[in-house]
Design an enzyme around this catalytic site. Structure first.
Site, PDB file in Angstrom:
ATOM      1  N   THR A   1      -3.357  22.329  10.371  1.00 18.81           N
ATOM      2  CA  THR A   1      -2.463  22.931  11.376  1.00 18.81           C
ATOM      3  C   THR A   1      -1.005  22.963  10.912  1.00 18.81           C
ATOM      4  O   THR A   1      -0.522  22.028  10.270  1.00 18.81           O
ATOM      5  CB  THR A   1      -2.560  22.130  12.695  1.00 18.81           C
ATOM      6  OG1 THR A   1      -3.929  22.077  13.084  1.00 18.81           O
ATOM      7  CG2 THR A   1      -1.747  22.771  13.800  1.00 18.81           C
ATOM      8  N   GLU A   2      -0.341  24.049  11.263  1.00 19.28           N
ATOM      9  CA  GLU A   2       1.090  24.191  10.978  1.00 19.28           C
ATOM     10  C   GLU A   2       1.779  24.749  12.218  1.00 19.28           C
ATOM     11  O   GLU A   2       1.109  25.296  13.092  1.00 19.28           O
ATOM     12  CB  GLU A   2       1.301  25.193   9.824  1.00 19.28           C
ATOM     13  CG  GLU A   2       0.700  24.725   8.529  1.00 19.28           C
ATOM     14  CD  GLU A   2       1.025  25.670   7.370  1.00 19.28           C
ATOM     15  OE1 GLU A   2       1.971  26.467   7.475  1.00 19.28           O
ATOM     16  OE2 GLU A   2       0.323  25.570   6.361  1.00 19.28           O
TER      17      GLU A   2
ATOM     18  N   ALA B   1       0.468  27.955  13.557  1.00 19.93           N
ATOM     19  CA  ALA B   1      -0.863  28.187  12.969  1.00 19.93           C
ATOM     20  C   ALA B   1      -1.807  27.067  13.387  1.00 19.93           C
ATOM     21  O   ALA B   1      -2.134  26.183  12.602  1.00 19.93           O
ATOM     22  CB  ALA B   1      -0.769  28.282  11.448  1.00 19.93           C
ATOM     23  N   GLY B   2      -2.205  27.104  14.675  1.00 25.52           N
ATOM     24  CA  GLY B   2      -3.178  26.141  15.198  1.00 25.52           C
ATOM     25  C   GLY B   2      -4.520  26.827  15.336  1.00 25.52           C
ATOM     26  O   GLY B   2      -5.334  26.825  14.407  1.00 25.52           O
ATOM     27  N   SER B   3      -4.728  27.491  16.468  1.00 24.55           N
ATOM     28  CA  SER B   3      -5.973  28.259  16.645  1.00 24.55           C
ATOM     29  C   SER B   3      -6.084  29.324  15.556  1.00 24.55           C
ATOM     30  O   SER B   3      -7.167  29.578  15.032  1.00 24.55           O
ATOM     31  CB  SER B   3      -5.980  28.953  18.011  1.00 24.55           C
ATOM     32  OG  SER B   3      -5.874  28.006  19.031  1.00 24.55           O
TER      33      SER B   3
ATOM     34  N   ALA C   1     -17.574  18.571  11.631  1.00 25.39           N
ATOM     35  CA  ALA C   1     -16.820  17.497  12.285  1.00 25.39           C
ATOM     36  C   ALA C   1     -16.748  17.622  13.809  1.00 25.39           C
ATOM     37  O   ALA C   1     -16.517  16.630  14.487  1.00 25.39           O
ATOM     38  CB  ALA C   1     -15.400  17.464  11.719  1.00 25.39           C
ATOM     39  N   ARG C   2     -16.940  18.821  14.343  1.00 24.35           N
ATOM     40  CA  ARG C   2     -16.792  18.977  15.805  1.00 24.35           C
ATOM     41  C   ARG C   2     -17.724  18.072  16.601  1.00 24.35           C
ATOM     42  O   ARG C   2     -17.333  17.551  17.655  1.00 24.35           O
ATOM     43  CB  ARG C   2     -16.992  20.448  16.198  1.00 24.35           C
ATOM     44  CG  ARG C   2     -15.739  21.240  15.952  1.00 24.35           C
ATOM     45  CD  ARG C   2     -15.844  22.686  16.299  1.00 24.35           C
ATOM     46  NE  ARG C   2     -14.608  23.330  15.898  1.00 24.35           N
ATOM     47  CZ  ARG C   2     -14.536  24.447  15.193  1.00 24.35           C
ATOM     48  NH1 ARG C   2     -15.649  25.067  14.815  1.00 24.35           N
ATOM     49  NH2 ARG C   2     -13.367  24.953  14.867  1.00 24.35           N
TER      50      ARG C   2
ATOM     51  N   GLU D   1      -9.458  20.084  16.905  1.00 19.89           N
ATOM     52  CA  GLU D   1     -10.596  20.619  16.130  1.00 19.89           C
ATOM     53  C   GLU D   1     -11.095  21.946  16.701  1.00 19.89           C
ATOM     54  O   GLU D   1     -12.293  22.235  16.726  1.00 19.89           O
ATOM     55  CB  GLU D   1     -11.710  19.580  16.019  1.00 19.89           C
ATOM     56  CG  GLU D   1     -11.220  18.389  15.225  1.00 19.89           C
ATOM     57  CD  GLU D   1     -12.295  17.590  14.545  1.00 19.89           C
ATOM     58  OE1 GLU D   1     -13.433  18.072  14.459  1.00 19.89           O
ATOM     59  OE2 GLU D   1     -11.965  16.490  14.086  1.00 19.89           O
ATOM     60  N   GLY D   2     -10.158  22.758  17.147  1.00 18.11           N
ATOM     61  CA  GLY D   2     -10.479  24.052  17.751  1.00 18.11           C
ATOM     62  C   GLY D   2     -10.599  23.896  19.250  1.00 18.11           C
ATOM     63  O   GLY D   2     -11.468  23.168  19.733  1.00 18.11           O
TER      64      GLY D   2
END
Ligand SMILES: Cc1cc2nc3c(=O)[nH]c(=O)nc-3n(C[C@H](O)[C@H](O)[C@H](O)COP(=O)(O)OP(=O)(O)OC[C@H]3O[C@@H](n4cnc5c(N)ncnc54)[C@H](O)[C@@H]3O)c2cc1C
Length: 384
Positions: free
Chosen positions: A123-124, A127-129, A239-240, A355-356
């Site tokens: 993530t930035e 710039a997440g989703s 990982a979710r 994680e989304g």
């Protein structure tokens, strides 16, 4: 109740004992001080917790996905903040498992087996989703890459000794130019920025990572240049369910605490009739359904079947169940709930976000719904 093997039942019991001894007694205090606790990590080392996701050939326990989920549920039961710390380390290891060479796995897993932790930096700001909108670059210079950029909301960032960092090796190509790298702590130019104060999971560490002309060897590239988005998406698929497992643990804990309180407080009172009982029954239904959904996903993964849609379903459903059950528990317990169970409610919210987000998971699920199923022969060939 899901049927577990004798070995899985023994592992669950050991995880319960670890949590009762090392996590539950310190969880509330760490939540108050927002403190990351190295002592829990030292205890984790003794119990070999970190080794559970590491393959045997690298010295780990190599638990299958279902067994890992069983342990993660117990961590979530004890404290979702500490659970997040431990799970985020596994998240970073998943990228190495997916794309790493033998030599990279040896290097990455060594500190993890020594009770140090890993961190995953995708993530930035902005710039997440939309993970492909990141601006961090990794430009090749001879036999090195030079990294520049900022990562934000990175779990374990302030304490990890190894990181998986995503950066653009070809900025003009957008997300097709994204690549994944191993970055070791202590490289000049790699510093920790703001530490975030959070609504919940306060004992986990969430920070900005600042990369300014950070030189890393070219052989720290995971996979090939341009494969970063693929590595990130596969990692998150794997990982979710960990988030789903922490969520089930959280929900079970809130239900148990609520049931104890109801028994102690309302027995014999005329308003403690079916309204309360039915609410507790609904909470139990949700927790069990969430656990089954999670275990089904893990069984698909362990059988080598596709599980991307199921991973999204498990994450979404279990996170929503945690939010709902913890909120109902607070309501049923009135002011006592508000003053004593608030942590579970606060800890649940992040399960719907990281994680989304659950909205993004619903996009993933609806895409699968709208994609025509493969013809039976093709499905059989693909092992579906
Ligand atoms: C405590 C914490 C720990 C974290 N740990 C890590 C970590 O270790 N590593 C890491 O890389 N990241 C980490 N993150 C970042 C986290 O994964 C992102 O915050 C998350 O993916 C959401 O991105 P965002 O915050 O930018 O929200 P945004 O993308 O800005 O979304 C805002 C809202 O818009 C919705 N939305 C966005 N796009 C769409 C769309 N296309 N369709 C429908 N709805 C949409 C979202 O669902 C959300 O409701 C962490 C975050 C937190 C808070």
């Amino acid at each position: 109740m899901s049927i577990l093997t004798a070995e899985q039942i023994a592992i669950k019991q050991a995880a319960k004992e670890f949590v009762a001894k090392n996590i539950i007694p310190v969880a509330d205090a760490l939540d108050k001080t927002c403190e990351f606790h190295p002592k829990v990590l030292a205890a984790a080392k003794e119990s070999k917790i970190f080794a559970m996701a590491v393959p045997k050939e690298y010295g780990g326990l190599d638990y299958d996905a279902l067994t890992q989920a069983i342990v993660l549920e117990e961590w979530g039961y004890g404290c979702a903040g500490i659970g997040t710390t431990l799970a985020a380390s596994i998240l970073s290891m998943d990228s190495v498992l997916i794309a790493g060479t033998h030599e990279q796995k040896l290097r990455y897993f060594k500190p993890i087996l020594n009770s140090e932790i890993g961190s995953f930096g995708l993530t930035e700001p902005g710039a997440g989703s939309d993970a492909g909108a990141g601006k961090t670059t990794a430009i090749k210079q001879g036999d090195e890459y030079v990294l520049n950029g900022t990562k934000c909301w990175i779990t374990n960032g302030g304490y990890a000794s190894v990181y998986v960092i995503f950066a653009l090796t070809d900025p003009a190509a957008g997300m097709k130019g994204l690549s994944a790298f191993i970055v070791e702590r202590g490289r000049p130019g790699f510093t920790i920025g703001t530490v975030d104060h959070k609504l919940g999971i306060r004992s986990s560490n969430t920070v900005e990572l600042l990369l300014k002309d950070v030189h890393i060897p070219a052989n720290n590239l995971l996979g090939k240049e341009g494969e970063g988005m693929k590595v990130a998406m596969k990692t998150l698929d794997m990982a979710r369910p960990a988030i789903a497992a922490l969520s089930v643990g959280l929900a079970q804990r809130a239900l148990d605490e609520c049931a104890k309180h109801v028994l102690a407080t309302f027995t014999g009172k005329n308003y403690a009739g079916q309204t309360l009982q039915f609410k507790l029954a609904d909470m139990q239904i949700l927790v069990e359904a969430a656990r089954e959904t999670l275990h089904n996903t893990m069984r698909l993964r362990d059988a080598g079947k596709p599980f991307s849609k199921e991973s999204a379903i498990a994450k979404t459903f279990c996170a929503d169940v945690a939010m709902q059950v913890t909120t109902t528990a607070v309501s049923l317990m009135g002011s006592y709930g508000y003053t004593h169970l608030g942590k579970y409610m606060r800890d649940s919210k992040i399960m719907q976000i990281y994680e989304g987000t659950n909205q993004i998971q619903r996009l993933v699920i609806s895409r699968a719904v709208l994609t025509p199923a493969p013809a039976p022969a093709a499905a059989q060939k693909a092992g579906i």
